[in-house]
Scaffold this active site. Structure first.
Site, PDB file in Angstrom:
ATOM      1  N   SER A 144      34.165  43.526  43.552  1.00 19.41           N
ATOM      2  CA  SER A 144      34.624  44.131  44.807  1.00 19.41           C
ATOM      3  C   SER A 144      34.070  45.533  44.997  1.00 19.41           C
ATOM      4  CB  SER A 144      36.144  44.228  44.797  1.00 19.41           C
ATOM      5  OG  SER A 144      36.672  43.012  45.179  1.00 19.41           O
ATOM      6  N   HIS A 202      40.102  48.201  49.456  1.00 21.74           N
ATOM      7  CA  HIS A 202      41.178  47.603  48.650  1.00 21.74           C
ATOM      8  C   HIS A 202      41.121  48.031  47.177  1.00 21.74           C
ATOM      9  CE1 HIS A 202      38.322  44.239  47.600  1.00 21.74           C
ATOM     10  NE2 HIS A 202      38.998  44.288  46.481  1.00 21.74           N
ATOM     11  N   ASP A 226      37.894  46.815  55.347  1.00 18.56           N
ATOM     12  CA  ASP A 226      37.894  47.023  53.895  1.00 18.56           C
ATOM     13  C   ASP A 226      36.687  47.882  53.492  1.00 18.56           C
ATOM     14  OD1 ASP A 226      38.602  46.816  51.289  1.00 18.56           O
ATOM     15  OD2 ASP A 226      38.031  44.713  51.023  1.00 18.56           O
TER      16      ASP A 226
HETATM   17  C1  4AZ Z   1      37.833  40.304  43.459  1.00 19.15           C
HETATM   18  O1  4AZ Z   1      38.963  40.068  43.073  1.00 19.15           O
HETATM   19  C2  4AZ Z   1      37.085  39.222  44.200  1.00 19.15           C
HETATM   20  N1  4AZ Z   1      34.719  35.060  45.560  1.00 19.15           N
HETATM   21  C3  4AZ Z   1      35.906  39.534  44.833  1.00 19.15           C
HETATM   22  C4  4AZ Z   1      35.225  38.544  45.499  1.00 19.15           C
HETATM   23  C5  4AZ Z   1      35.705  37.264  45.545  1.00 19.15           C
HETATM   24  C6  4AZ Z   1      36.857  36.913  44.913  1.00 19.15           C
HETATM   25  C7  4AZ Z   1      37.545  37.918  44.230  1.00 19.15           C
HETATM   26  C8  4AZ Z   1      34.918  36.222  46.296  1.00 19.15           C
HETATM   27  O2  4AZ Z   1      37.297  41.395  43.244  1.00 19.15           O
END
Ligand code: 4AZ
Length: 827
Positions: free
Chosen positions: A774, A631, A678
């Site tokens: 992420s 993503h 993902d």
């Molecule tokens: C993000 O937006 C994201 N709490 C990654 C992990 C989580 C929430 C948002 C999990 O990159």
């Protein structure tokens, strides 16, 4: 309301429909009507009844009646099934296995026979006591039974009682049955002796050694085969003569084999494994597990082997006079086979007093306990050294081990107390020297792991405190001495990079002759010159010398840094075999609810910058490849590799040891904007080189069958936001320990959990990944070899750190074959 009885008898079809009959009979308000009918149709009643009976058996009614009967039968069958089958299946059976020492009873040889009257009477006595304890506890309604499965002798006197406890609990109630809760009940019942203030308590009339008490959750298959209530292969083997090796040649005849090894009293067991054949690649279905007891007690595992080997002998030593081996296999056709031997050996005292000679240099060796066997848990060795001169200190040289100052994270591979200072031990792949600048040195070594550990052998000797390395030599951080000329030559001669730090690297000249240029440039596996001239003629066979790489088969190739550069250089590929992953280097000098990571603590962590700003995380898989979340690259703009840079070996955001652009992004072909699949691979435009290995390391990819179990603890890392409400990410790399949450619980929270996702966090919230994390790693440490593997990739979640909403990660083991399809050389 019109009732059917008011109708003419000449219309029997209408009158005698089933609904009409029931209306007549059931309607309470229909009573006056009924009376009216009775009055009116008084003389016709008999004939009508007859007609009714006849009509009842006519075809449409037969079907309706038949359906009704079927319905009643179905209801009864369902109720019976529910009562007798489903209600039973809705219960879980929990097995706990444990042991304790009875201090006041001497061992009798008859206890070895389970049908002897001595065993029966002792075990019945203990079972009665345990029954009483658990039947009066808070878990009484779930308690089923206790079984004493073995009574064995013990090197420290008394006898060891091995037992099983069985509980039947409604499904979903299992969580309340923690090991600690069940063992606390028994422990609390043992009143600690106040009179003599020892750790011996009494359980009715039995003197239980409280320090010996262990209890863990057990497997049903282990329960059935160790209590003789099920099938399986089981052996009791005795090493009852000293100085004799007893052969062990076991083929599992069914899914699991239990082999109990018992040594002469007062001795310990040494098991030597010559070869083992195991077929699958996961520890759950295929493994050889060694226990430091006669029962499969999880907390007493000495070692676990999950891969076949037949290259070199491995030997393991118990701490008492018994050992249990369990050989497991899921395969029906290819059963695991174990070839080795076991022997009774004396208990060993390690340590001693050593006076060194007058000269400088190494003069003797101090080994780990039971060297060259893996050393068992629970040991203390104390060595006292004395040199002959105030100017002489003691140096300890290790081949595969390093001693470093203790940090807040625990010591898993032994801890050391050297002249009152605390240190931790770590395994390495290179030589190290530890120097103590004092003529009197007291060295204490404590085994700190619950598992058996690789042996070490330290050479000791004097060194000159004011001149640790000979003249013309440089002292590396690892303690070894190298010649001054080897500094800054582009080769990591120290094996810790310290000889290549703070060096001015000469400019690369692609037009000059390569024969006398800097080593980090020529034949380093990276095309530094546009036409790749610096990497040509690197792999031809040459005489073996300092400037060549020795492949197996004794062929030497010109490329010096061929080892583990992810390019196959040796004709037999031996340069790319046994390359390491998941190792934290020894050169160690937001996340929600986390803390600052240490420099080099997560050497596989990468920060991905999009248009010069930190945007996502990733993990290092090799010199050229990273793994991240699909993503992060969603849409036309983000999917262009030219907008991205990868920052490796970084602690403080923006201060990376290595920065490169991205050559290629491979997004999983099934990813479709909904966080399923993902995952994405990124190819770096240029590879990091070996001299950076203290800051950059690859993480291991788990095999497809290696599923991370719920409840286990792993670490999530990244420079993302530290609070959901923050507007920017963290400057220092953050780490947070999170717990793997079981799939059903996570599913019940989110619903949208696919088999390719795992959840981790705390049910109370607080520790989680957040925006900016992420693509980054969820790193877990394998117990068997201590290596770190990538269990998950930060993917999504509802907010950050909210109670009951854990973080969701792509489950990397599900993508093992996808990764290997693209990168066949990855470990
Ligand atoms: C993000 O937006 C994201 N709490 C990654 C992990 C989580 C929430 C948002 C999990 O990159």
């Amino acid at each position: 309301m019109e009732t059917p009885m008011e109708k003419e008898p000449s219309k029997p079809e209408e009158e005698l429909s089933v609904s009409n009959v029931s209306l007549q009979m059931d309607s309470a308000e229909g009573k006056p009507a009924k009376r009216r009918v009775l009055r009116k149709a008084h003389g016709q009643l008999k004939s009508r009844k007859k007609a009714k009976r006849r009509a009842l058996w006519e075809f449409p009614n037969k079907i309706i009646l038949f359906t009704a009967v079927l319905f009643v039968i179905a209801v009864i069958t369902w109720s019976l099934l529910w009562v007798f089958i489903f209600r039973i299946e809705n219960k879980d059976v929990l097995y706990f296995v444990g042991l304790f020492r009875l201090a006041n009873v001497e061992f009798l040889p008859e206890y070895r026979q389970r049908d002897s009257k001595e065993f029966v009477s002792m075990s019945e006595n203990i079972q009665q006591v345990m029954n009483r304890v658990y039947k009066t506890s808070t878990f009484s309604k779930y308690y089923k039974l206790s079984i004493v499965s073995d009574i064995s002798s013990n090197n420290n006197g008394g006898l060891l009682v091995h037992f099983w406890l069985v509980f039947v609990v409604p499904q979903g109630k299992g969580q309340t049955f923690c090991e600690d809760c069940i063992s606390a009940i028994l422990k609390d019942s043992v009143q600690t002796s106040i009179l003599n203030r020892t750790s011996v308590g009494s359980l009715q009339s039995l003197a239980v050694d409280m320090d010996s008490f262990v209890l863990t959750i057990g497997l049903r298959s282990d329960y059935t085969s160790t209590t003789g209530t099920g099938l399986g292969c089981a052996y009791d083997l005795h090493a009852d003569r000293l100085g004799q090796r007893f052969p062990l040649d076991v083929s599992a005849v069914s899914g699991i084999c239990h082999i109990k090894l018992i040594a002469l009293l007062g001795h310990v067991l040494r098991l030597t494994i010559v070869s083992i054949q195991l077929t699958a690649d996961n520890c759950i279905t295929d493994s050889l597990t060694l226990y430091d007891s006669l029962m499969p007690i999880k907390s007493l595992i000495l070692y676990q082997i999950c891969e076949p080997f037949n290259e070199s002998l491995m030997s393991f030593v118990s701490t008492n006079n018994a050992m249990l081996l369990t050989l497991k296999s899921a395969q029906i056709k290819l059963l695991p086979k174990l070839d080795g031997y076991f022997e009774a050996i004396p208990q060993e005292q390690c340590g001693g007093t050593i006076s060194t000679t007058a000269g400088i240099g190494f003069e003797g060796k101090i080994p780990s306990p039971h060297y060259p066997s893996y050393y068992p848990p629970k040991c203390i060795c104390i060595w006292s050294f004395q040199t002959h001169h105030l100017r002489l200190g003691i140096a300890l040289k290790f081949q595969n081990y390093v001693i470093r100052a203790k940090t807040i994270s625990g010591c898993d591979h032994g801890w050391w107390k050297i002249n009152q200072q605390m240190y931790c031990g770590y395994y390495t792949d290179h030589q190290t020297v530890f120097r103590i600048a004092s003529p009197t040195v007291n060295v204490e070594f404590h085994c700190s792991s619950k598992l058996s550990q690789e042996p070490f052998l330290a050479e000791y000797g004097n060194y000159n405190i004011s001149l640790p390395c000979p003249a013309g030599h440089f002292q590396c951080t690892s303690g070894i001495c190298i010649q001054q000329a080897q500094r800054c030559d582009g080769v990591d001669d120290c094996f810790d990079g310290s000889d290549e730090l703070f060096c001015a690297i000469p400019p690369k000249d692609c037009n000059a002759s390569f024969s006398n240029q800097h080593n980090s440039f020529v034949c380093n596996g990276v095309n530094d010159c546009e036409d790749g001239r610096d990497e040509q003629n690197c792999t031809e066979s040459v005489p073996c010398n300092n400037n060549s790489f020795r492949c197996s088969g004794n062929i030497c190739i010109k490329k010096k840094n061929a080892k583990c550069d992810t390019l196959v250089d040796c004709p037999d590929g031996s340069d790319e075999r046994s390359c390491s992953c998941g190792m934290k280097t020894t050169f160690q000098k937001r996340i929600i609810g986390g803390s600052d990571a240490e420099e080099s603590e997560w050497p596989w962590q990468v920060s991905l910058h999009f248009a010069e700003s930190a945007y996502c995380g990733a993990s290092v898989l090799s010199k050229e490849w990273l793994l991240s979340a699909a993503h992060c690259f969603q849409g036309d703009i983000l999917s262009d590799p030219r907008s991205w840079t990868a920052h490796l070996g970084m602690h403080v955001q923006g201060k990376a040891k290595f920065v490169t652009s991205i050559k290629r992004i491979i997004v999983h072909e099934r990813y479709s904007n909904n966080f399923d699949y993902d995952i994405a691979l990124l190819q770096l435009s240029s590879s990091w080189v070996d001299t950076m290995k203290h800051f950059i390391q690859p993480i291991c990819i788990p095999p497809a069958a290696q599923k991370v179990s719920s409840g286990s603890k792993c670490w999530v890392t990244g420079w993302g936001r530290r609070l959901e409400a923050d507007t920017k990410g963290s400057t220092i790399l953050q780490k947070a320990e999170v717990e793997i949450i079981d799939q059903t619980t996570c599913y019940s929270t989110y619903g949208l959990i696919s088999p390719r996702m795992i959840c981790a966090g705390l049910i109370s919230g607080k520790r989680d990944a957040c925006k900016g994390d992420s693509g980054g790693p969820l790193s877990c440490q394998r117990k068997v070899d201590g290596k770190w593997y990538l269990a998950g990739i930060v993917s999504w979640g509802y907010g950050c750190g909210r109670p009951n909403f854990p973080g969701v990660y792509s489950s990397v083991s599900n993508f093992a074959s996808w990764i290997h399809k693209h990168l066949p050389f990855i470990l």
